[in-house]
Design a protein around this motif. Sequence first.
Motif, PDB file in Angstrom:
ATOM      1  N   ALA A 133     -56.004  43.331 -16.297  1.00 10.69           N
ATOM      2  CA  ALA A 133     -56.198  44.795 -16.999  1.00 10.69           C
ATOM      3  C   ALA A 133     -55.257  44.589 -18.540  1.00 10.69           C
ATOM      4  O   ALA A 133     -54.815  43.436 -18.443  1.00 10.69           O
ATOM      5  N   ALA A 134     -55.306  45.869 -18.922  1.00 13.88           N
ATOM      6  CA  ALA A 134     -54.850  45.851 -20.512  1.00 13.88           C
ATOM      7  C   ALA A 134     -53.576  45.317 -20.487  1.00 13.88           C
ATOM      8  O   ALA A 134     -52.458  45.870 -19.706  1.00 13.88           O
ATOM      9  N   ASP A 135     -53.043  44.848 -21.702  1.00 15.34           N
ATOM     10  CA  ASP A 135     -51.883  44.587 -21.848  1.00 15.34           C
ATOM     11  C   ASP A 135     -50.998  43.780 -21.144  1.00 15.34           C
ATOM     12  O   ASP A 135     -49.621  43.923 -21.098  1.00 15.34           O
ATOM     13  N   VAL A 136     -51.677  42.700 -20.327  1.00 12.18           N
ATOM     14  CA  VAL A 136     -51.110  41.988 -19.123  1.00 12.18           C
ATOM     15  C   VAL A 136     -50.439  40.743 -19.964  1.00 12.18           C
ATOM     16  O   VAL A 136     -51.091  40.212 -20.924  1.00 12.18           O
ATOM     17  N   PHE A 137     -49.157  40.368 -19.570  1.00  3.75           N
ATOM     18  CA  PHE A 137     -48.752  39.308 -20.453  1.00  3.75           C
ATOM     19  C   PHE A 137     -48.592  37.970 -19.082  1.00  3.75           C
ATOM     20  O   PHE A 137     -47.877  38.233 -18.116  1.00  3.75           O
ATOM     21  N   ILE A 138     -49.205  36.942 -19.319  1.00  3.67           N
ATOM     22  CA  ILE A 138     -49.188  35.653 -18.146  1.00  3.67           C
ATOM     23  C   ILE A 138     -48.342  34.523 -18.718  1.00  3.67           C
ATOM     24  O   ILE A 138     -48.785  33.950 -19.727  1.00  3.67           O
ATOM     25  N   HIS A 139     -47.441  34.145 -18.071  1.00  7.56           N
ATOM     26  CA  HIS A 139     -46.517  33.091 -18.284  1.00  7.56           C
ATOM     27  C   HIS A 139     -47.075  31.795 -18.307  1.00  7.56           C
ATOM     28  O   HIS A 139     -48.065  31.655 -17.367  1.00  7.56           O
ATOM     29  N   PRO A 140     -46.698  30.630 -18.847  1.00  6.44           N
ATOM     30  CA  PRO A 140     -47.122  29.291 -18.630  1.00  6.44           C
ATOM     31  C   PRO A 140     -46.971  28.925 -17.343  1.00  6.44           C
ATOM     32  O   PRO A 140     -46.184  29.337 -16.553  1.00  6.44           O
ATOM     33  N   GLY A 141     -48.205  28.314 -16.860  1.00  4.54           N
ATOM     34  CA  GLY A 141     -48.135  27.670 -15.398  1.00  4.54           C
ATOM     35  C   GLY A 141     -48.369  28.420 -14.072  1.00  4.54           C
ATOM     36  O   GLY A 141     -48.514  27.976 -13.151  1.00  4.54           O
ATOM     37  N   VAL A 142     -49.137  29.722 -14.689  1.00  6.90           N
ATOM     38  CA  VAL A 142     -49.265  30.747 -13.571  1.00  6.90           C
ATOM     39  C   VAL A 142     -50.693  30.453 -13.190  1.00  6.90           C
ATOM     40  O   VAL A 142     -51.635  30.315 -13.953  1.00  6.90           O
ATOM     41  N   THR A 143     -51.257  30.589 -11.986  1.00  5.04           N
ATOM     42  CA  THR A 143     -52.322  30.509 -11.213  1.00  5.04           C
ATOM     43  C   THR A 143     -52.505  31.994 -10.875  1.00  5.04           C
ATOM     44  O   THR A 143     -51.737  32.591  -9.789  1.00  5.04           O
ATOM     45  N   ILE A 144     -53.645  32.663 -10.980  1.00  2.55           N
ATOM     46  CA  ILE A 144     -53.951  33.880 -10.391  1.00  2.55           C
ATOM     47  C   ILE A 144     -55.146  33.598  -9.478  1.00  2.55           C
ATOM     48  O   ILE A 144     -56.337  32.986  -9.880  1.00  2.55           O
ATOM     49  N   GLY A 145     -54.947  34.022  -8.153  1.00  6.54           N
ATOM     50  CA  GLY A 145     -55.908  33.641  -7.162  1.00  6.54           C
ATOM     51  C   GLY A 145     -57.272  34.446  -7.225  1.00  6.54           C
ATOM     52  O   GLY A 145     -57.230  35.398  -8.019  1.00  6.54           O
ATOM     53  N   ASN A 146     -58.154  33.988  -6.784  1.00  7.39           N
ATOM     54  CA  ASN A 146     -59.688  34.639  -6.693  1.00  7.39           C
ATOM     55  C   ASN A 146     -59.588  36.093  -6.483  1.00  7.39           C
ATOM     56  O   ASN A 146     -58.833  36.260  -5.370  1.00  7.39           O
ATOM     57  N   GLY A 147     -60.182  36.886  -6.880  1.00  6.33           N
ATOM     58  CA  GLY A 147     -60.405  38.273  -6.347  1.00  6.33           C
ATOM     59  C   GLY A 147     -59.352  39.057  -6.742  1.00  6.33           C
ATOM     60  O   GLY A 147     -59.268  40.507  -6.556  1.00  6.33           O
ATOM     61  N   CYS A 148     -58.262  38.615  -7.302  1.00  4.60           N
ATOM     62  CA  CYS A 148     -56.983  39.324  -7.706  1.00  4.60           C
ATOM     63  C   CYS A 148     -57.096  40.121  -8.710  1.00  4.60           C
ATOM     64  O   CYS A 148     -57.902  40.113  -9.906  1.00  4.60           O
ATOM     65  N   VAL A 149     -56.299  41.431  -8.771  1.00  2.00           N
ATOM     66  CA  VAL A 149     -56.170  42.515  -9.800  1.00  2.00           C
ATOM     67  C   VAL A 149     -55.106  42.585 -10.135  1.00  2.00           C
ATOM     68  O   VAL A 149     -54.040  42.710  -9.490  1.00  2.00           O
ATOM     69  N   ILE A 150     -54.780  42.323 -11.519  1.00  2.14           N
ATOM     70  CA  ILE A 150     -53.399  42.439 -12.217  1.00  2.14           C
ATOM     71  C   ILE A 150     -53.377  43.719 -12.913  1.00  2.14           C
ATOM     72  O   ILE A 150     -53.990  43.886 -13.855  1.00  2.14           O
ATOM     73  N   GLY A 151     -52.352  44.886 -12.580  1.00  3.39           N
ATOM     74  CA  GLY A 151     -52.173  45.915 -13.320  1.00  3.39           C
ATOM     75  C   GLY A 151     -52.003  45.953 -14.760  1.00  3.39           C
ATOM     76  O   GLY A 151     -51.195  45.030 -15.186  1.00  3.39           O
ATOM     77  N   ALA A 152     -52.440  46.985 -15.244  1.00  2.00           N
ATOM     78  CA  ALA A 152     -51.941  47.186 -16.706  1.00  2.00           C
ATOM     79  C   ALA A 152     -50.628  46.985 -17.105  1.00  2.00           C
ATOM     80  O   ALA A 152     -49.600  47.460 -16.386  1.00  2.00           O
ATOM     81  N   ARG A 153     -50.198  46.307 -18.225  1.00  5.14           N
ATOM     82  CA  ARG A 153     -48.803  46.183 -18.809  1.00  5.14           C
ATOM     83  C   ARG A 153     -47.976  45.143 -17.776  1.00  5.14           C
ATOM     84  O   ARG A 153     -46.804  45.249 -17.852  1.00  5.14           O
ATOM     85  N   SER A 154     -48.699  44.567 -17.068  1.00  8.47           N
ATOM     86  CA  SER A 154     -47.801  43.748 -15.999  1.00  8.47           C
ATOM     87  C   SER A 154     -47.343  42.450 -16.538  1.00  8.47           C
ATOM     88  O   SER A 154     -47.986  42.184 -17.730  1.00  8.47           O
ATOM     89  N   VAL A 155     -46.178  41.772 -16.204  1.00  5.07           N
ATOM     90  CA  VAL A 155     -45.783  40.590 -16.754  1.00  5.07           C
ATOM     91  C   VAL A 155     -45.897  39.660 -15.629  1.00  5.07           C
ATOM     92  O   VAL A 155     -45.139  39.594 -14.632  1.00  5.07           O
TER      93      VAL A 155
END
Length: 181
Positions: A133-155
Amino acid sequence: MVNTDTHTGASFSLKNRLLRVLWGIVYFVFFKFSPRPLHGWRSFILKCFGAKVGKGVHVYPGVIIWAPWNLILKDHCGIASGVNLYSQGVITVGEKAVISQGSYICTGTHDYTKTGFPLYTLPIAIGDDTWVAADVFIHPGVTIGNGCVIGARSVVTKNMPAWMVCAGFPCKVIKERAIVN
């Protein structure tokens, strides 16, 4: 990296830096100001610079891309305007994944435990059928699994499991993602 001391020189090779200059010119002239519906045109430009781009990919003109040759964009994924793909390392975006406006996908960082703060990169993988979602920061080396939802403004500082709704600072699992038809 070419140099392990960021105080004394560039971290990337001359070839890499020259390619990024060329990419910057092409990005500004042909990509950034292209009409919104011309997704095929932008995919073509990305492919010319070494990106692996699937069919039906929607990359909007306001996406900032550091190095297209480090992108793998699978079929039917969408990257909104205002997203920053800081692709010093490889970024993989899965099939039918969506990255919303303002998100920052960052593969590069510095080792603050060493003199000279050497730069290093770690790949990021965003699974199939995910929504960042909007304004998410994803750090180096991260894997987001299939079908996952990451909420707005998450780190996102660590891997997130498949088919979960995750949010926060730091991002954590909130609940299972249920699909209702």
